[in-house]
Design a protein around this motif. Structure first.
Motif, short mmCIF file in Angstrom:
data_model
loop_
_atom_site.label_atom_id
_atom_site.label_comp_id
_atom_site.label_asym_id
_atom_site.label_seq_id
_atom_site.Cartn_x
_atom_site.Cartn_y
_atom_site.Cartn_z
N PHE A 61 0.85 -1.19 0.00
CA PHE A 61 0.00 0.00 0.00
C PHE A 61 0.88 1.24 0.00
CE2 PHE A 61 -2.21 3.48 2.12
CZ PHE A 61 -3.37 3.56 1.36
N SER A 62 0.68 2.11 -0.99
CA SER A 62 1.43 3.37 -1.09
C SER A 62 0.44 4.52 -1.14
CB SER A 62 2.29 3.38 -2.36
OG SER A 62 3.12 2.24 -2.43
N PHE A 63 0.80 5.64 -0.55
CA PHE A 63 -0.10 6.79 -0.57
C PHE A 63 0.68 8.09 -0.60
CE2 PHE A 63 1.02 6.62 3.86
CZ PHE A 63 0.91 7.92 4.34
N MET A 64 -0.01 9.15 -1.01
CA MET A 64 0.60 10.47 -1.10
C MET A 64 -0.50 11.51 -1.06
SD MET A 64 2.91 11.97 -4.24
CE MET A 64 1.49 11.94 -5.35
N ASN A 65 -0.38 12.48 -0.18
CA ASN A 65 -1.33 13.59 -0.14
C ASN A 65 -0.92 14.63 -1.17
OD1 ASN A 65 -2.77 12.38 1.93
ND2 ASN A 65 -1.63 13.45 3.53
N ASN A 66 -1.87 15.01 -2.01
CA ASN A 66 -1.59 15.97 -3.06
C ASN A 66 -1.69 17.40 -2.56
OD1 ASN A 66 -1.37 13.88 -5.06
ND2 ASN A 66 -3.61 13.76 -5.08
N ALA A 67 -1.12 18.33 -3.32
CA ALA A 67 -1.10 19.74 -2.92
C ALA A 67 -2.51 20.32 -2.83
CB ALA A 67 -0.27 20.55 -3.93
N ASP A 68 -3.47 19.75 -3.59
CA ASP A 68 -4.84 20.28 -3.57
C ASP A 68 -5.69 19.67 -2.46
OD1 ASP A 68 -5.22 17.73 -4.48
OD2 ASP A 68 -6.19 18.29 -6.37
N GLY A 69 -5.07 18.85 -1.58
CA GLY A 69 -5.79 18.28 -0.47
C GLY A 69 -6.36 16.90 -0.73
N THR A 70 -6.32 16.44 -1.98
CA THR A 70 -6.78 15.09 -2.29
C THR A 70 -5.69 14.09 -1.92
OG1 THR A 70 -5.95 15.22 -4.56
CG2 THR A 70 -8.24 15.90 -4.16
N GLN A 71 -6.06 12.81 -1.87
CA GLN A 71 -5.09 11.78 -1.54
C GLN A 71 -5.01 10.76 -2.67
OE1 GLN A 71 -5.67 8.57 1.59
NE2 GLN A 71 -4.07 9.77 2.61
N CYS A 72 -3.80 10.48 -3.07
CA CYS A 72 -3.52 9.49 -4.10
C CYS A 72 -3.01 8.23 -3.42
CB CYS A 72 -2.47 10.04 -5.07
SG CYS A 72 -1.95 8.90 -6.38
N TYR A 73 -3.49 7.06 -3.86
CA TYR A 73 -2.98 5.82 -3.27
C TYR A 73 -2.96 4.69 -4.29
CZ TYR A 73 -7.78 4.05 -2.81
OH TYR A 73 -9.05 3.60 -3.07
N ASP A 89 -6.28 8.59 -8.00
CA ASP A 89 -5.51 9.82 -8.16
C ASP A 89 -6.12 10.96 -7.35
OD1 ASP A 89 -7.80 10.40 -9.56
OD2 ASP A 89 -6.83 10.61 -11.52
N GLY A 90 -7.12 10.63 -6.54
CA GLY A 90 -7.80 11.63 -5.73
C GLY A 90 -9.08 12.13 -6.37
N ALA A 109 -17.10 2.54 -9.61
CA ALA A 109 -18.14 1.76 -8.93
C ALA A 109 -18.91 2.64 -7.96
CB ALA A 109 -17.51 0.57 -8.19
N GLU A 110 -20.15 2.24 -7.67
CA GLU A 110 -21.02 3.07 -6.84
C GLU A 110 -20.49 3.27 -5.43
OE1 GLU A 110 -24.89 1.45 -6.91
OE2 GLU A 110 -25.26 1.89 -9.02
N ASP A 111 -19.72 2.29 -4.94
CA ASP A 111 -19.25 2.41 -3.56
C ASP A 111 -17.85 2.99 -3.47
OD1 ASP A 111 -17.99 0.29 -4.70
OD2 ASP A 111 -18.27 -1.09 -3.02
N ASN A 112 -17.40 3.65 -4.53
CA ASN A 112 -16.09 4.29 -4.48
C ASN A 112 -16.03 5.33 -3.37
OD1 ASN A 112 -15.33 2.82 -6.66
ND2 ASN A 112 -15.18 4.53 -8.08
N ILE A 113 -14.88 5.42 -2.75
CA ILE A 113 -14.64 6.46 -1.75
C ILE A 113 -13.39 7.21 -2.16
CG2 ILE A 113 -14.12 6.98 0.66
CD1 ILE A 113 -15.55 4.44 1.44
N LEU A 114 -13.51 8.50 -2.37
CA LEU A 114 -12.36 9.33 -2.68
C LEU A 114 -11.84 9.93 -1.38
CD1 LEU A 114 -13.59 11.12 -5.91
CD2 LEU A 114 -11.94 9.25 -5.74
N TYR A 115 -10.59 9.64 -1.07
CA TYR A 115 -10.02 10.09 0.20
C TYR A 115 -9.28 11.41 0.03
CZ TYR A 115 -11.13 5.39 1.83
OH TYR A 115 -11.79 4.25 2.17
N THR A 116 -9.15 12.10 1.14
CA THR A 116 -8.45 13.38 1.17
C THR A 116 -7.48 13.40 2.34
OG1 THR A 116 -10.07 14.45 2.62
CG2 THR A 116 -10.52 14.51 0.24
#
Length: 217
Positions: A61-73, A89-90, A109-116
Motif C-alpha cells: 500500500f502506497s499513498f501520497m497527499n496531493n497539494a490540492d488536499g486530495t489523496q492518491c494511493y 488519483d484523488g 463503482a457506486e461504492d467508491n470512496i475518494l479520500y483526502t
C-alpha cells in the motif's frame, strides 16, 4: 468491479474512537505510542505486508497527499493466484484483477470512496500498525545481539470477541526498533483455534513518496 476490501482493518476500524478509561502499562509503551502517533502525520509512505506463513510479500500500500488536499494511493494485493490493483488519483478510482494473463478492468463503482488529507484512507493513518492499549493484557521485551528490541503485546481476546462477535483464541502484536530507536517492523498474529493469521509490516519511504503512477492504464 467492486473496490478492494481491506483485510487487515477489521479490528482496527471497529476500535476507532474507543475511550481509553485506563492506561495499561506495557513494555515500550511510550516508544510505541510515539511511533504510531508519528505514522498518523505522514503525508506519504509505503507499507509492505508479508505473509509470515509463506514468506511472500502479498500486499503493498502506497499513498501520497496531493497539494490540492486530495489523496492518491495504490493498493496491490495477491490472493487466489490473482493480482488485484486499486489506484486513486484523488479524483477517480481504478481497479484491475489479473489472473493467468487475463485482466478484468473496472472504474467508477457506486461504492467508491475518494479520500483526502482530512479524510484519509485508513491504511495511510497508521492503523495498520495496530495498537489499542485498552484491550492489552500484558507485554514482554526482548533485545537481540545487535541491540534491536522487540516489544510483544498480548491482547485480551475475550474483550475483542465480545466487541466484534469473533471467536479469536489468541491475538498478539510486536514492534521492533533498532538500537537507535528506529522502527524496523511490526507483526500481527491471531488465531481462532482452527485458522491462524500472521503478517509482518515494514514501512518504506515515509514522507518521501513524490509520485504514484497508475498501473491499471
Amino acid at each position: 468491479m467492486k473496490r478492494l476490501v481491506p483485510i487487515l482493518l477489521s479490528i482496527c476500524i471497529c476500535f476507532t474512537g474507543c475511550s481509553l478509561r485506563k492506561v495499561i502499562e506495557l513494555e515500550g509503551r511510550e516508544q510505541v505510542e510515539a511511533f504510531v502517533a508519528e505514522a498518523k502525520t505522514w503525508q506519504s509512505g509505503r507499507y509492505l505486508l508479508t505473509n509470515l506463513a509463506t514468506g511472500e510479500t502479498d500486499q503493498v500500500f502506497s499513498f501520497m497527499n496531493n497539494a490540492d488536499g486530495t489523496q492518491c494511493y495504490l493498493y496491490e494485493r495477491v490472493a487466489d493466484e490473482t493480482l488485484y490493483t486499486e489506484y486513486s488519483d484523488g479524483k477517480e478510482i481504478y481497479f484491475t484483477a489479473e489472473k493467468d494473463g487475463e485482466i478484468t478492468e473496472g472504474e467508477g463503482a457506486e461504492d467508491n470512496i475518494l479520500y483526502t488529507a482530512e479524510n484519509p484512507h485508513p491504511y495511510s493513518t497508521g492503523e495498520l500498525l495496530f495498537y489499542v492499549n485498552l484491550y492489552a493484557l500484558g507485554s514482554t521485551a526482548e533485545t537481540d545481539s545487535e541491540g534491536n528490541v522487540t516489544y510483544k503485546y498480548i491482547y485480551d481476546v475475550a474483550k475483542i470477541n465480545k466487541t466484534l462477535d469473533t471467536s479469536l483464541s489468541s491475538f498478539t502484536t510486536t514492534y521492533t526498533f533498532d538500537k537507535d530507536g528506529k522502527f524496523l517492523y511490526f507483526t500481527q498474529e491471531n488465531s481462532d483455534g482452527t485458522n491462524s493469521y500472521s503478517y509482518m509490516i515494514e514501512v518504506l519511504d515515509a514522507n518521501s513518496v513524490t509520485e504514484l503512477d497508475n498501473p491499471t492504464k
